[in-house]
Design an enzyme around this catalytic site. Sequence first.
Site, short mmCIF file in Angstrom:
data_model
loop_
_atom_site.label_atom_id
_atom_site.label_comp_id
_atom_site.label_asym_id
_atom_site.label_seq_id
_atom_site.Cartn_x
_atom_site.Cartn_y
_atom_site.Cartn_z
N SER A 132 -9.86 -6.92 -3.18
CA SER A 132 -9.31 -6.01 -4.18
C SER A 132 -9.56 -4.56 -3.81
O SER A 132 -10.58 -4.23 -3.20
CB SER A 132 -9.95 -6.30 -5.54
OG SER A 132 -9.62 -5.30 -6.48
N TYR A 159 -16.53 -7.17 -11.37
CA TYR A 159 -15.39 -7.71 -10.63
C TYR A 159 -15.36 -7.17 -9.21
O TYR A 159 -15.25 -7.91 -8.23
CB TYR A 159 -14.09 -7.37 -11.36
CG TYR A 159 -12.86 -7.72 -10.57
CD1 TYR A 159 -12.50 -9.04 -10.34
CD2 TYR A 159 -12.04 -6.72 -10.04
CE1 TYR A 159 -11.37 -9.36 -9.60
CE2 TYR A 159 -10.91 -7.03 -9.31
CZ TYR A 159 -10.58 -8.35 -9.09
OH TYR A 159 -9.46 -8.66 -8.35
#
Length: 329
Positions: A132, A159
């Site tokens: 990501s 995350y």
Amino acid sequence: MSDAPPILVTGAAGFIGHATAHRLLARGERVVGIDNVNDYYDPALKEARLATFEGLDGFAFHRMDIADAPAIATLVRDNGIRRIIHLAAQAGVRYSLENPFAYERSNLAGHLSLLEACRHAEGFEHLVYASSSSVYGDRPLADRGFREDDPVDMPVSLYAATKRSCELISQSYAKLYGFPQTGLRFFTVYGPWGRPDMAYFGFAQKILSGRPIEVYGEGRMARDFTYIDDIVDGIIGALDNPPAAQENRILNIGNSHPVGLMEMIDTLETAIGRKAEKIMRPMQPGDVTATYADVSKLTALTGYQPKVMLTEGLDRFAAWYRDFYGDVG
């Protein structure tokens, strides 16, 4: 239909996994898809994505948890899997503030399950996995994109920390066990069949139902919005060009064209044909100010070239949304 072993796509009921599996099938590959179809967002949308595979030759689906290491290992072995596109994960920055252990299981244990299955698979060729852009942390928008060799040691969300951890775990497995891996750092993927927890999707729901939208960061944030078809181009291009053995290659995959949040909202309003009532809010914990991908490495490797700009992409999304949900939020 190809005689090659099937390609495993994890997260096949998800936004990117659904689109990737369809593209692989369209070029004649066999695909094994897995997903646990959890309720992080509306499972009915995930089931509707899965329904689009009904009747298609070469697709087999298994409802299972990627963190179930023995089951994953058995699936890989029994299907003769040699290539994997690992997209399943617990997504979302804000959700990680409320449910941190969901990220431990899906992102860390799940990634480790796939790595263990790969290292024991006979003749394994290539693991492509989702990382990501969040690993870059909170950085001001500069005159160049984020590069793969930029520092990534200051995650601002759990995350992001799990995604960076997956990259590091993959690095160790590549060196220890000698199978090629590619980690793709995704930048704000959007489009038809997208995720309801993403801002553009939630804004569309509220605009069409006449509810106000909450604009975080006082509208000063920017994102490198990347259309789903372009993302799939990059995923499959990376899959087809594995690195050397014992290499864990990291590549950005984005649009290299950051757009301000207020510009995105204006574009979405035009696509929907309605104006939004806006409530301005401060930045939320875990959010970053801007994302901006330098994709020169992926372009050099695969010829990757994003084709769909935001106006066209949101027009396509709005048309899909109305077809799927009707003209209501």
